[in-house]
Write a protein that holds these residues in place. Structure first.
Motif, PDB file in Angstrom:
ATOM      1  N   PRO A   1       0.842  -1.206   0.000  1.00 30.91           N
ATOM      2  CA  PRO A   1       0.000   0.000   0.000  1.00 30.91           C
ATOM      3  C   PRO A   1       0.871   1.248   0.000  1.00 30.91           C
ATOM      4  O   PRO A   1       1.987   1.245   0.512  1.00 30.91           O
ATOM      5  CB  PRO A   1      -0.788  -0.124   1.315  1.00 30.91           C
ATOM      6  CG  PRO A   1       0.112  -0.931   2.208  1.00 30.91           C
ATOM      7  CD  PRO A   1       0.803  -1.909   1.296  1.00 30.91           C
ATOM      8  N   ARG A   2       0.372   2.335  -0.588  1.00 34.62           N
ATOM      9  CA  ARG A   2       1.147   3.573  -0.602  1.00 34.62           C
ATOM     10  C   ARG A   2       1.262   4.158   0.805  1.00 34.62           C
ATOM     11  O   ARG A   2       2.299   4.686   1.187  1.00 34.62           O
ATOM     12  CB  ARG A   2       0.497   4.586  -1.550  1.00 34.62           C
ATOM     13  CG  ARG A   2       0.557   4.172  -3.018  1.00 34.62           C
ATOM     14  CD  ARG A   2      -0.177   5.174  -3.897  1.00 34.62           C
ATOM     15  NE  ARG A   2      -0.129   4.809  -5.299  1.00 34.62           N
ATOM     16  CZ  ARG A   2      -0.983   3.949  -5.861  1.00 34.62           C
ATOM     17  NH1 ARG A   2      -1.933   3.394  -5.145  1.00 34.62           N
ATOM     18  NH2 ARG A   2      -0.883   3.649  -7.153  1.00 34.62           N
ATOM     19  N   ILE A   3       0.158   4.074   1.555  1.00 37.45           N
ATOM     20  CA  ILE A   3       0.143   4.573   2.936  1.00 37.45           C
ATOM     21  C   ILE A   3      -0.431   3.494   3.849  1.00 37.45           C
ATOM     22  O   ILE A   3      -1.422   2.846   3.515  1.00 37.45           O
ATOM     23  CB  ILE A   3      -0.705   5.851   3.062  1.00 37.45           C
ATOM     24  CG1 ILE A   3      -0.081   7.001   2.257  1.00 37.45           C
ATOM     25  CG2 ILE A   3      -0.869   6.260   4.530  1.00 37.45           C
ATOM     26  CD1 ILE A   3      -0.921   8.273   2.262  1.00 37.45           C
ATOM     27  N   VAL A   4       0.195   3.326   5.005  1.00 35.63           N
ATOM     28  CA  VAL A   4      -0.331   2.473   6.070  1.00 35.63           C
ATOM     29  C   VAL A   4      -0.766   3.390   7.204  1.00 35.63           C
ATOM     30  O   VAL A   4       0.044   4.157   7.719  1.00 35.63           O
ATOM     31  CB  VAL A   4       0.739   1.487   6.576  1.00 35.63           C
ATOM     32  CG1 VAL A   4       0.196   0.677   7.749  1.00 35.63           C
ATOM     33  CG2 VAL A   4       1.192   0.565   5.457  1.00 35.63           C
ATOM     34  N   ALA A   5      -2.028   3.342   7.579  1.00 29.40           N
ATOM     35  CA  ALA A   5      -2.567   4.209   8.629  1.00 29.40           C
ATOM     36  C   ALA A   5      -2.955   3.349   9.828  1.00 29.40           C
ATOM     37  O   ALA A   5      -3.953   2.619   9.785  1.00 29.40           O
ATOM     38  CB  ALA A   5      -3.782   4.984   8.114  1.00 29.40           C
TER      39      ALA A   5
ATOM     40  N   GLN B   1       4.110   9.966  17.943  1.00 30.65           N
ATOM     41  CA  GLN B   1       2.937  10.810  18.124  1.00 30.65           C
ATOM     42  C   GLN B   1       1.986  10.601  16.946  1.00 30.65           C
ATOM     43  O   GLN B   1       2.372  10.073  15.899  1.00 30.65           O
ATOM     44  CB  GLN B   1       3.345  12.285  18.200  1.00 30.65           C
ATOM     45  CG  GLN B   1       4.280  12.607  19.345  1.00 30.65           C
ATOM     46  CD  GLN B   1       3.661  12.403  20.714  1.00 30.65           C
ATOM     47  OE1 GLN B   1       2.472  12.705  20.906  1.00 30.65           O
ATOM     48  NE2 GLN B   1       4.439  11.902  21.661  1.00 30.65           N
ATOM     49  N   VAL B   2       0.754  11.032  17.117  1.00 24.09           N
ATOM     50  CA  VAL B   2      -0.228  10.964  16.038  1.00 24.09           C
ATOM     51  C   VAL B   2       0.253  11.796  14.855  1.00 24.09           C
ATOM     52  O   VAL B   2       0.785  12.896  15.023  1.00 24.09           O
ATOM     53  CB  VAL B   2      -1.598  11.471  16.531  1.00 24.09           C
ATOM     54  CG1 VAL B   2      -2.549  11.706  15.364  1.00 24.09           C
ATOM     55  CG2 VAL B   2      -2.208  10.477  17.510  1.00 24.09           C
ATOM     56  N   GLY B   3       0.097  11.259  13.649  1.00 25.34           N
ATOM     57  CA  GLY B   3       0.491  11.966  12.446  1.00 25.34           C
ATOM     58  C   GLY B   3       1.392  11.126  11.567  1.00 25.34           C
ATOM     59  O   GLY B   3       1.559   9.919  11.783  1.00 25.34           O
ATOM     60  N   LYS B   4       1.993  11.754  10.576  1.00 26.21           N
ATOM     61  CA  LYS B   4       2.886  11.083   9.649  1.00 26.21           C
ATOM     62  C   LYS B   4       4.204  10.773  10.339  1.00 26.21           C
ATOM     63  O   LYS B   4       4.767  11.620  11.034  1.00 26.21           O
ATOM     64  CB  LYS B   4       3.117  11.968   8.426  1.00 26.21           C
ATOM     65  CG  LYS B   4       3.853  11.300   7.281  1.00 26.21           C
ATOM     66  CD  LYS B   4       3.901  12.239   6.081  1.00 26.21           C
ATOM     67  CE  LYS B   4       4.578  11.612   4.887  1.00 26.21           C
ATOM     68  NZ  LYS B   4       4.568  12.513   3.711  1.00 26.21           N
ATOM     69  N   GLN B   5       4.701   9.550  10.141  1.00 27.67           N
ATOM     70  CA  GLN B   5       5.919   9.106  10.802  1.00 27.67           C
ATOM     71  C   GLN B   5       7.131   9.263   9.886  1.00 27.67           C
ATOM     72  O   GLN B   5       7.010   9.287   8.658  1.00 27.67           O
ATOM     73  CB  GLN B   5       5.779   7.644  11.227  1.00 27.67           C
ATOM     74  CG  GLN B   5       4.544   7.360  12.065  1.00 27.67           C
ATOM     75  CD  GLN B   5       4.495   8.149  13.354  1.00 27.67           C
ATOM     76  OE1 GLN B   5       5.385   8.025  14.199  1.00 27.67           O
ATOM     77  NE2 GLN B   5       3.460   8.970  13.525  1.00 27.67           N
TER      78      GLN B   5
ATOM     79  N   GLU C   1      -5.951  15.426   7.128  1.00 29.88           N
ATOM     80  CA  GLU C   1      -4.527  15.529   6.816  1.00 29.88           C
ATOM     81  C   GLU C   1      -4.051  14.280   6.080  1.00 29.88           C
ATOM     82  O   GLU C   1      -3.281  14.360   5.116  1.00 29.88           O
ATOM     83  CB  GLU C   1      -3.729  15.745   8.101  1.00 29.88           C
ATOM     84  CG  GLU C   1      -3.965  17.108   8.741  1.00 29.88           C
ATOM     85  CD  GLU C   1      -3.272  17.251  10.084  1.00 29.88           C
ATOM     86  OE1 GLU C   1      -2.696  16.241  10.560  1.00 29.88           O
ATOM     87  OE2 GLU C   1      -3.314  18.348  10.663  1.00 29.88           O
ATOM     88  N   LEU C   2      -4.518  13.131   6.545  1.00 32.42           N
ATOM     89  CA  LEU C   2      -4.173  11.877   5.866  1.00 32.42           C
ATOM     90  C   LEU C   2      -4.713  11.874   4.441  1.00 32.42           C
ATOM     91  O   LEU C   2      -4.014  11.470   3.497  1.00 32.42           O
ATOM     92  CB  LEU C   2      -4.743  10.695   6.648  1.00 32.42           C
ATOM     93  CG  LEU C   2      -4.666   9.324   5.954  1.00 32.42           C
ATOM     94  CD1 LEU C   2      -3.220   8.905   5.719  1.00 32.42           C
ATOM     95  CD2 LEU C   2      -5.408   8.269   6.768  1.00 32.42           C
ATOM     96  N   LYS C   3      -5.941  12.331   4.254  1.00 32.39           N
ATOM     97  CA  LYS C   3      -6.550  12.352   2.920  1.00 32.39           C
ATOM     98  C   LYS C   3      -5.750  13.244   1.978  1.00 32.39           C
ATOM     99  O   LYS C   3      -5.538  12.897   0.798  1.00 32.39           O
ATOM    100  CB  LYS C   3      -7.992  12.835   3.013  1.00 32.39           C
ATOM    101  CG  LYS C   3      -8.745  12.883   1.679  1.00 32.39           C
ATOM    102  CD  LYS C   3      -8.848  11.516   1.041  1.00 32.39           C
ATOM    103  CE  LYS C   3      -9.879  11.465  -0.076  1.00 32.39           C
ATOM    104  NZ  LYS C   3      -9.653  12.421  -1.147  1.00 32.39           N
ATOM    105  N   LYS C   4      -5.283  14.388   2.463  1.00 33.26           N
ATOM    106  CA  LYS C   4      -4.478  15.278   1.630  1.00 33.26           C
ATOM    107  C   LYS C   4      -3.190  14.589   1.179  1.00 33.26           C
ATOM    108  O   LYS C   4      -2.769  14.725   0.031  1.00 33.26           O
ATOM    109  CB  LYS C   4      -4.152  16.559   2.393  1.00 33.26           C
ATOM    110  CG  LYS C   4      -5.336  17.492   2.588  1.00 33.26           C
ATOM    111  CD  LYS C   4      -4.931  18.726   3.383  1.00 33.26           C
ATOM    112  CE  LYS C   4      -6.130  19.638   3.629  1.00 33.26           C
ATOM    113  NZ  LYS C   4      -5.754  20.818   4.470  1.00 33.26           N
ATOM    114  N   ASP C   5      -2.571  13.856   2.088  1.00 35.44           N
ATOM    115  CA  ASP C   5      -1.339  13.156   1.734  1.00 35.44           C
ATOM    116  C   ASP C   5      -1.624  12.047   0.726  1.00 35.44           C
ATOM    117  O   ASP C   5      -0.869  11.851  -0.232  1.00 35.44           O
ATOM    118  CB  ASP C   5      -0.687  12.573   2.989  1.00 35.44           C
ATOM    119  CG  ASP C   5       0.785  12.263   2.780  1.00 35.44           C
ATOM    120  OD1 ASP C   5       1.435  12.927   1.944  1.00 35.44           O
ATOM    121  OD2 ASP C   5       1.303  11.350   3.445  1.00 35.44           O
TER     122      ASP C   5
END
Length: 211
Positions: free
Chosen positions: A119-123, A140-144, A177-181
């Motif tokens: 997958p391109r992103i793992v959330a 923390q919560v957010g992009k790692q 924020e995740l959707k934008k990425d």
């Protein structure tokens, strides 16, 4: 929205240690990763199925869907590049019943799965479990900063109704924020899934905290 199947107390009790099938395919835009199935999810075979779980409203408020999806329509996610799995497979009443060793072992299996499906992103939904499972005590919560294989990693709050620290408005912001990425990576700015036309619908049934 009517509930196709509402488990009984007996069926919920019998769901302990059962599993919920992965909703997964290759090259997904976002693979959402829960901690483990709750009893309602294991009894129904649907992720985040208990009324009161805030995952589906957060998808809507984050712009992933144009309306509120039901967990019983979750198969439609795959058609649009989204999937769902868990760190640990066995169902429990609460996620804190999982041991540290279970979370670490589950993370190892998850890494293999991610490297296979790419997958391109793992959330990952649950910062505390992420810290334990991946030995990232300060995450923390957010992009790692870390990736898993070629997959970007995001950590989101646990959407369970039991997680009172993150109110719906905070969940909406981090999902946006995740959707934008995800849009940036996939060259799209428009949500594609359609749920209920009523933007503030709640999931069917009594509204209870849960998984």
């Amino acid at each position: 929205m009517a509930i196709p199947f509402k488990p009984t107390k007996e069926q919920l009790a019998a769901a302990v240690n059962k599993t919920t099938p992965d909703l997964i395919g290759p090259n997904l835009k976002v693979l959402f990763v829960g901690i483990n199935p709750g009893l309602y999810s294991a009894a129904t075979g649907r992720h985040f199925a208990r009324p009161g779980n805030r995952f589906w409203p957060a998808l809507r408020d984050g712009g992933f869907t144009n309306g509120l999806m039901s967990p019983f329509d979750s198969h439609e996610l795959l058609q649009h590049g989204y999937g769902i799995t868990n760190i640990c497979r066995r169902a429990t009443v609460a996620a804190d019943e999982l041991t540290r060793d279970e979370l670490i072992h589950g993370a190892k299996l998850l890494v293999r799965k991610i490297k296979r499906f790419k997958p391109r992103i793992v959330a990952i939904l649950g910062v505390g479990s992420y810290r334990t499972a991946f030995n990232r005590p300060k995450a923390q919560v957010g992009k790692q900063d870390e990736t898993i294989g070629e997959s970007i990693v995001w950590v989101l709050p646990n959407p369970s109704g039991l997680n009172a620290h993150f109110i719906p408005s905070k969940l909406a912001i981090i999902f946006q924020e995740l959707k934008k990425d995800a849009d940036r990576l996939n060259g799209s700015r428009r949500p594609v899934l359609r749920g209920s036309a009523r933007k503030r619908d709640k999931l069917p049934g009594s509204v209870l905290p849960g998984r």
